[in-house]
Design a protein around this motif. Structure first.
Motif, PDB file in Angstrom:
ATOM      1  N   ALA A  16       0.833  -1.210   0.000  1.00  0.00           N
ATOM      2  CA  ALA A  16       0.000   0.000   0.000  1.00  0.00           C
ATOM      3  C   ALA A  16       0.863   1.253   0.000  1.00  0.00           C
ATOM      4  CB  ALA A  16      -0.939  -0.001   1.198  1.00  0.00           C
ATOM      5  N   SER A  17       2.153   1.084   0.292  1.00  0.00           N
ATOM      6  CA  SER A  17       3.131   2.167   0.258  1.00  0.00           C
ATOM      7  C   SER A  17       2.825   3.223   1.305  1.00  0.00           C
ATOM      8  CB  SER A  17       3.187   2.761  -1.143  1.00  0.00           C
ATOM      9  OG  SER A  17       4.278   3.621  -1.286  1.00  0.00           O
ATOM     10  N   ASP A  18       2.965   4.480   0.933  1.00  0.00           N
ATOM     11  CA  ASP A  18       2.783   5.579   1.879  1.00  0.00           C
ATOM     12  C   ASP A  18       1.326   5.970   2.079  1.00  0.00           C
ATOM     13  OD1 ASP A  18       5.523   5.706   2.184  1.00  0.00           O
ATOM     14  OD2 ASP A  18       5.753   7.157   0.553  1.00  0.00           O
ATOM     15  N   ASP A  21      -1.148   4.108   7.269  1.00  0.00           N
ATOM     16  CA  ASP A  21      -0.309   4.034   8.463  1.00  0.00           C
ATOM     17  C   ASP A  21      -0.041   2.560   8.771  1.00  0.00           C
ATOM     18  OD1 ASP A  21       0.917   4.455  10.962  1.00  0.00           O
ATOM     19  OD2 ASP A  21      -1.035   4.478  11.977  1.00  0.00           O
ATOM     20  N   THR A  22       1.201   2.135   8.611  1.00  0.00           N
ATOM     21  CA  THR A  22       1.563   0.735   8.816  1.00  0.00           C
ATOM     22  C   THR A  22       1.176   0.242  10.207  1.00  0.00           C
ATOM     23  OG1 THR A  22       3.381   0.902   7.243  1.00  0.00           O
ATOM     24  CG2 THR A  22       3.490  -0.899   8.825  1.00  0.00           C
ATOM     25  N   ALA A  23       1.561   0.988  11.234  1.00  0.00           N
ATOM     26  CA  ALA A  23       1.238   0.579  12.606  1.00  0.00           C
ATOM     27  C   ALA A  23      -0.271   0.533  12.815  1.00  0.00           C
ATOM     28  CB  ALA A  23       1.884   1.524  13.605  1.00  0.00           C
ATOM     29  N   GLY A  24      -0.979   1.472  12.218  1.00  0.00           N
ATOM     30  CA  GLY A  24      -2.433   1.518  12.346  1.00  0.00           C
ATOM     31  C   GLY A  24      -3.136   0.341  11.695  1.00  0.00           C
ATOM     32  N   MET A  25      -2.477  -0.293  10.743  1.00  0.00           N
ATOM     33  CA  MET A  25      -3.044  -1.481  10.102  1.00  0.00           C
ATOM     34  C   MET A  25      -2.633  -2.764  10.810  1.00  0.00           C
ATOM     35  SD  MET A  25      -5.051  -0.844   7.647  1.00  0.00           S
ATOM     36  CE  MET A  25      -5.589   0.848   7.462  1.00  0.00           C
ATOM     37  N   LEU A  26      -1.366  -2.855  11.194  1.00  0.00           N
ATOM     38  CA  LEU A  26      -0.859  -4.110  11.754  1.00  0.00           C
ATOM     39  C   LEU A  26      -1.151  -4.301  13.241  1.00  0.00           C
ATOM     40  CD1 LEU A  26       2.575  -4.355   9.895  1.00  0.00           C
ATOM     41  CD2 LEU A  26       0.430  -5.525   9.349  1.00  0.00           C
ATOM     42  N   GLN A  58      -9.532   3.527   2.992  1.00  0.00           N
ATOM     43  CA  GLN A  58      -8.606   4.660   3.013  1.00  0.00           C
ATOM     44  C   GLN A  58      -7.940   4.950   1.668  1.00  0.00           C
ATOM     45  OE1 GLN A  58      -5.741   4.348   6.198  1.00  0.00           O
ATOM     46  NE2 GLN A  58      -7.267   3.520   7.613  1.00  0.00           N
ATOM     47  N   ILE A  59      -7.716   3.921   0.886  1.00  0.00           N
ATOM     48  CA  ILE A  59      -6.998   4.108  -0.373  1.00  0.00           C
ATOM     49  C   ILE A  59      -7.599   3.221  -1.462  1.00  0.00           C
ATOM     50  CG2 ILE A  59      -4.804   4.700   0.744  1.00  0.00           C
ATOM     51  CD1 ILE A  59      -3.879   1.812   0.136  1.00  0.00           C
ATOM     52  N   ASP A  60      -7.207   3.458  -2.694  1.00  0.00           N
ATOM     53  CA  ASP A  60      -7.583   2.578  -3.806  1.00  0.00           C
ATOM     54  C   ASP A  60      -6.665   1.359  -3.736  1.00  0.00           C
ATOM     55  OD1 ASP A  60      -8.205   1.296  -6.151  1.00  0.00           O
ATOM     56  OD2 ASP A  60      -7.468   2.885  -7.468  1.00  0.00           O
ATOM     57  N   VAL A  61      -7.232   0.204  -3.500  1.00  0.00           N
ATOM     58  CA  VAL A  61      -6.429  -0.994  -3.277  1.00  0.00           C
ATOM     59  C   VAL A  61      -6.391  -1.929  -4.485  1.00  0.00           C
ATOM     60  CG1 VAL A  61      -6.710  -0.939  -0.769  1.00  0.00           C
ATOM     61  CG2 VAL A  61      -8.369  -2.170  -2.174  1.00  0.00           C
ATOM     62  N   THR A  62      -6.913  -1.491  -5.604  1.00  0.00           N
ATOM     63  CA  THR A  62      -6.995  -2.401  -6.754  1.00  0.00           C
ATOM     64  C   THR A  62      -5.639  -2.895  -7.234  1.00  0.00           C
ATOM     65  OG1 THR A  62      -7.166  -0.494  -8.242  1.00  0.00           O
ATOM     66  CG2 THR A  62      -9.221  -1.555  -7.576  1.00  0.00           C
TER      67      THR A  62
END
Length: 159
Positions: A16-18, A21-26, A58-62
């Motif tokens: 997902a790159s920038d 929030d990595t911590a917010g997901m994991l 939060q983002i386009d994940v396609t």
């Protein structure tokens, strides 16, 4: 309840790159974002799907599945990586994946089946589940958010 390796969750978040929030997901799914990478750490499939749903909100994940696949390296699969590398043919490597995929997830399985002119590598449900990814096939709202069109199980073919 099914399980998915934390390895896949970390790879999806990294792809997902920038954008997130990595911590917010994991952290909410029980993975320490600063902790060591441990492919044997399993997380409940429901938490993994919830994480994917939050990402999709939060983002386009396609493009994430393609970026995730491109980022996979055999050395990251622990002892299984060298086993795949040691296979003398692509078919033999797929056969090893078929036998060992249960170490990564209890939700789906992979099958190598004879097909016209070669073999087909199928993504299949575990016994007692609907065909394909159970969440996708149930018409789960996550599927509608993530993809622009419906999803069908895919097969990779090799001779």
């Amino acid at each position: 309840m099914g399980y998915v390796t934390s390895f896949f969750a970390r790879k999806m978040v990294a792809a997902a790159s920038d954008g997130i929030d990595t911590a917010g997901m994991l952290s909410p799914i029980g993975i320490d974002p600063e902790g060591p990478r441990n492919p044997s750490q399993m997380i409940p499939a429901a938490r993994y799907c919830d994480m994917l749903e939050r990402m999709a909100g939060q983002i386009d994940v396609t493009g994430i599945p393609v970026r995730t696949g491109a980022s996979m390296r055999l050395d990251e699969y622990g002892a299984l990586g060298p086993a795949f590398k040691a296979a003398t043919t692509l078919r033999a490597s797929y056969a090893r994946i078929e036998r060992n995929a249960r170490l990564w997830t209890s939700v789906v399985r992979y099958e190598l089946r004879p097909a016209r002119g070669g073999y087909a590598f199928h993504h299949a449900p575990r016994r007692g589940q609907a065909a394909g990814d159970a969440a996708v096939e149930r018409g789960d709202p996550r599927q509608r958010r993530v993809g622009r069109t419906g999803s069908q199980p895919r097969a990779g073919h090799t001779k």
